[in-house]
Design an enzyme around this catalytic site. Structure first.
Site, short mmCIF file in Angstrom:
data_model
loop_
_atom_site.label_atom_id
_atom_site.label_comp_id
_atom_site.label_asym_id
_atom_site.label_seq_id
_atom_site.Cartn_x
_atom_site.Cartn_y
_atom_site.Cartn_z
N LYS A 22 -7.04 26.35 109.05
CA LYS A 22 -7.14 25.27 108.05
C LYS A 22 -6.96 23.90 108.70
O LYS A 22 -7.74 22.98 108.48
CB LYS A 22 -6.06 25.46 106.97
CG LYS A 22 -5.87 24.25 106.07
CD LYS A 22 -4.75 24.43 105.07
CE LYS A 22 -3.38 24.04 105.54
NZ LYS A 22 -3.05 22.61 105.43
N ASN A 23 -5.90 23.77 109.50
CA ASN A 23 -5.60 22.44 110.02
C ASN A 23 -6.53 22.01 111.16
O ASN A 23 -6.46 20.87 111.61
CB ASN A 23 -4.13 22.36 110.46
CG ASN A 23 -3.20 22.36 109.25
OD1 ASN A 23 -3.65 22.15 108.12
ND2 ASN A 23 -1.92 22.62 109.47
N CYS A 117 4.60 13.00 99.43
CA CYS A 117 4.41 14.38 98.98
C CYS A 117 5.73 15.11 99.10
O CYS A 117 6.70 14.58 99.62
CB CYS A 117 3.32 15.07 99.78
SG CYS A 117 3.87 15.75 101.30
N ARG A 122 5.71 11.01 104.51
CA ARG A 122 4.43 11.09 105.22
C ARG A 122 3.68 9.75 105.25
O ARG A 122 2.58 9.61 104.70
CB ARG A 122 3.56 12.21 104.64
CG ARG A 122 4.27 13.54 104.71
CD ARG A 122 3.42 14.69 104.26
NE ARG A 122 2.50 15.16 105.28
CZ ARG A 122 1.72 16.22 105.11
NH1 ARG A 122 1.72 16.90 104.00
NH2 ARG A 122 0.93 16.60 106.08
N ASP A 308 5.60 24.31 110.29
CA ASP A 308 4.93 25.10 109.24
C ASP A 308 5.44 26.55 109.18
O ASP A 308 5.14 27.27 108.23
CB ASP A 308 3.40 25.11 109.47
CG ASP A 308 2.80 23.73 109.28
OD1 ASP A 308 3.43 22.90 108.60
OD2 ASP A 308 1.71 23.48 109.83
N ARG A 400 -4.39 27.04 98.66
CA ARG A 400 -4.92 25.87 99.38
C ARG A 400 -5.09 26.18 100.86
O ARG A 400 -5.94 25.61 101.53
CB ARG A 400 -3.93 24.69 99.28
CG ARG A 400 -3.99 23.94 98.00
CD ARG A 400 -3.06 22.76 98.08
NE ARG A 400 -3.32 21.98 99.29
CZ ARG A 400 -2.51 21.06 99.80
NH1 ARG A 400 -1.38 20.80 99.20
NH2 ARG A 400 -2.83 20.41 100.88
N1 EPU Z 1 4.38 10.20 110.63
C1 EPU Z 1 4.71 8.88 110.60
N2 EPU Z 1 3.70 7.95 110.57
C2 EPU Z 1 2.38 8.32 110.58
C3 EPU Z 1 2.06 9.69 110.63
C4 EPU Z 1 3.08 10.62 110.65
O1 EPU Z 1 5.88 8.52 110.59
O2 EPU Z 1 1.52 7.43 110.56
C5 EPU Z 1 5.47 11.21 110.64
C6 EPU Z 1 5.40 12.12 109.41
O3 EPU Z 1 6.02 11.54 108.29
C7 EPU Z 1 6.12 13.36 109.89
C8 EPU Z 1 5.73 13.42 111.36
O4 EPU Z 1 5.28 12.11 111.72
O5 EPU Z 1 7.49 13.20 109.78
C9 EPU Z 1 4.65 14.42 111.69
O6 EPU Z 1 3.51 14.18 110.91
P1 EPU Z 1 2.03 14.47 111.42
O7 EPU Z 1 1.23 13.23 111.25
O8 EPU Z 1 2.08 15.12 112.75
O9 EPU Z 1 1.54 15.52 110.36
P2 EPU Z 1 0.16 15.56 109.60
O10 EPU Z 1 -0.95 15.25 110.52
O11 EPU Z 1 0.28 14.81 108.32
C10 EPU Z 1 -0.32 18.07 110.19
C11 EPU Z 1 -0.59 19.33 109.41
C12 EPU Z 1 0.68 19.77 108.72
C13 EPU Z 1 1.73 20.02 109.79
C14 EPU Z 1 1.96 18.74 110.62
C15 EPU Z 1 2.93 18.92 111.77
C16 EPU Z 1 -2.90 19.04 108.81
C17 EPU Z 1 -3.93 18.85 107.75
N3 EPU Z 1 -1.64 19.07 108.42
O12 EPU Z 1 0.09 17.10 109.22
O13 EPU Z 1 0.39 21.00 108.06
O14 EPU Z 1 2.95 20.40 109.18
O15 EPU Z 1 0.69 18.31 111.17
O16 EPU Z 1 2.51 19.91 112.62
O17 EPU Z 1 -3.24 19.18 109.98
C18 EPU Z 1 0.66 22.67 106.43
O18 EPU Z 1 -0.33 23.23 106.95
O19 EPU Z 1 1.37 23.23 105.56
C19 EPU Z 1 0.98 21.31 106.86
C20 EPU Z 1 1.80 20.52 106.16
#
Ligand code: EPU
Length: 421
Positions: A22-23, A117, A122, A308, A400
């Protein structure tokens, strides 16, 4: 409202095949905006989130079609709209990933933003920081973010990420592929999904090196072309089945896996006494008749222990003799499953980002709620090891992110029913 009725009982056993990740597929679909030519993606899981990304691309004027089992054809040649509506974006936070490709190709993007969320605030400050470093002008309002590229186009530069955000790394990489000059993303995320995206972009003609390390170099190119790509297997689904074997004290052969991608889970399960072996066709996990012991886990960006899998692993730890500490460092609010697990007889106390699990409990059935996708998976696992019939609501979270969830679990002996009352 749809619910799962999950009956406990016997150890799960048999073979199961993991779907495309998915990711990984969500950024790949967003990246298909870039070339303006057809792209084909294979091993695409049929998930609600994939449907949302499909709707977003269609709302931009593109055509997205299933052309056979797990094959998606995306044609974004005709791009009439560069605005992702609130209605669509609020269904999935990963919608923000269209911003980088739209900026790169069209020089303009507007994406409405949902609020915080459940698993954490996030923020998207790192995405914005990256776009600005490449020269984009970004206006972030309360409920939308709008960006445009001044005349002359985006210009490559160094972007240092304060933390290795997966989404920001993907978005900046996609923005930078058509920029003038070279971009370096430092302290980049190293997740396998980043490598998969870089491989897809390179197949389109991009010049990206270093994906999978903390420094990614992107030399801008003038144009990209359509291509075909197969999505990597879902490492989180793989780990979920590893834990299904562990928590039910069963044995499962998991097919279509990249063992390296689940190393932290393998290491921790082995520490607990579970057998995890490479087999010809995948990964063999056996927890039958074993004396299992507790362990501690701490979530970290890849290659550390994945956030995750924190909740599914915690369900397992609740059943293993001894005390464990679980520390969540990635998201600030990812312990919502704890209250539900405790309702099922677990003994878990939280103190900020730390959870203390007093294990060795025989879990009992209860009425519980899936508060997010992985919490939902954790509760299904707990229910499969609990006495009696557990009723799990808000299961759309699970749908999802896990393809053919019930069907796959049933095929290894789980007794799960989906009801619509
Ligand atoms: N963060 C910031 N600023 C930003 C972006 C992120 O502070 O601009 C912080 C977030 O708040 C969080 C941390 O950095 O505390 C990590 O967030 P990241 O951006 O790495 O996560 P993401 O890209 O939003 C993806 C996966 C998530 C998974 C995380 C961490 C997708 C679609 N989602 O989210 O998957 O938990 O990386 O590995 O790729 C799930 O599948 O259930 C899921 C939540």
């Amino acid at each position: 409202m749809a619910k799962f009725l999950i009956q406990s009982g016997k150890p799960l056993s048999g073979e199961v095949e993991v779907s495309g990740a998915k990711n990984a597929v969500l950024p790949l679909m967003a990246a298909a905006i870039l070339p303006g030519e057809k792209c084909k993606i294979r091993d695409v899981p049929d998930l609600l989130d994939v449907g949302v990304m499909k709707d977003i691309l269609t709302s931009f004027g593109g055509t997205v079609e299933w052309i056979g089992d797990g094959k998606l054809e995306i044609d974004m040649e005709n791009l009439t709209c560069k605005e992702a509506s609130y209605e669509l974006v609020s269904r999935m936070r990963a919608s923000i990933l269209v911003m980088g490709p739209l900026l790169a190709r069209e020089g303009y993007a507007k994406v409405y933003m949902p609020g915080g969320c459940t698993i954490g605030a996030r923020p998207i400050d790192l995405h914005i920081k990256g776009f600005e470093a490449l020269g984009a002008k970004v206006a972030a309002e309360d409920n939308y973010i709008e960006a445009y590229v001044p005349e002359g186009g985006l210009v490559g530069d160094s972007v240092y990420l304060d933390s290795p955000s997966v989404g920001a790394t993907e978005n900046i990489m996609m923005a930078a592929v058509l920029a003038n000059g070279t971009t370096y993303i430092e302290n980049a995320a190293e997740e396998p999904e980043i490598v998969d995206l870089a491989n897809f972009l390179n197949r389109m003609g991009a010049r990206i090196k270093g994906a999978g390390t903390d420094t990614i170099k992107i030399e801008g190119v003038k144009e990209l072309h359509g291509t075909a790509h197969t999505v990597i297997p879902d490492r989180i689904e793989t780990a979920t089945f590893m834990l299904a074997a562990a928590i039910t004290r069963g044995e499962i052969l998991i097919k279509n896996v990249v063992p390296d991608h689940v190393k932290p889970i393998t290491a921790k399960l082995k520490e607990c006494g579970v057998t995890v072996e490479l087999a010809d066709e995948g990964l063999y996990v056996n927890a039958m008749d074993k004396k299992l012991v507790a362990t501690d886990i701490k979530t970290l960006p890849y290659p550390g222990f994945p956030t995750d899998i924190q909740s599914p692993f915690m369900s397992f730890l609740a059943t293993v003799e001894g005390a464990s500490t679980v520390i969540e460092t990635v998201f600030e609010n990812r312990f919502m499953h704890v209250a539900e697990l405790n309702r099922m007889g677990a003994n878990i106390k939280t103190e900020g980002s730390k959870a203390l699990v007093s294990g060795g409990k025989t879990l009992e059935s209860a009425r519980v709620v899936a508060t997010d996708l992985r919490a939902g998976a954790a509760l299904v696992l707990a229910a499969l090891s609990a006495k009696g019939t557990t009723e799990l609501s808000e299961i759309y979270h699970i749908e999802r992110g896990y393809e053919r969830f019930i069907e796959k679990f049933r095929s290894i002996g789980a007794n799960i029913l989906r009801t619509e009352d």
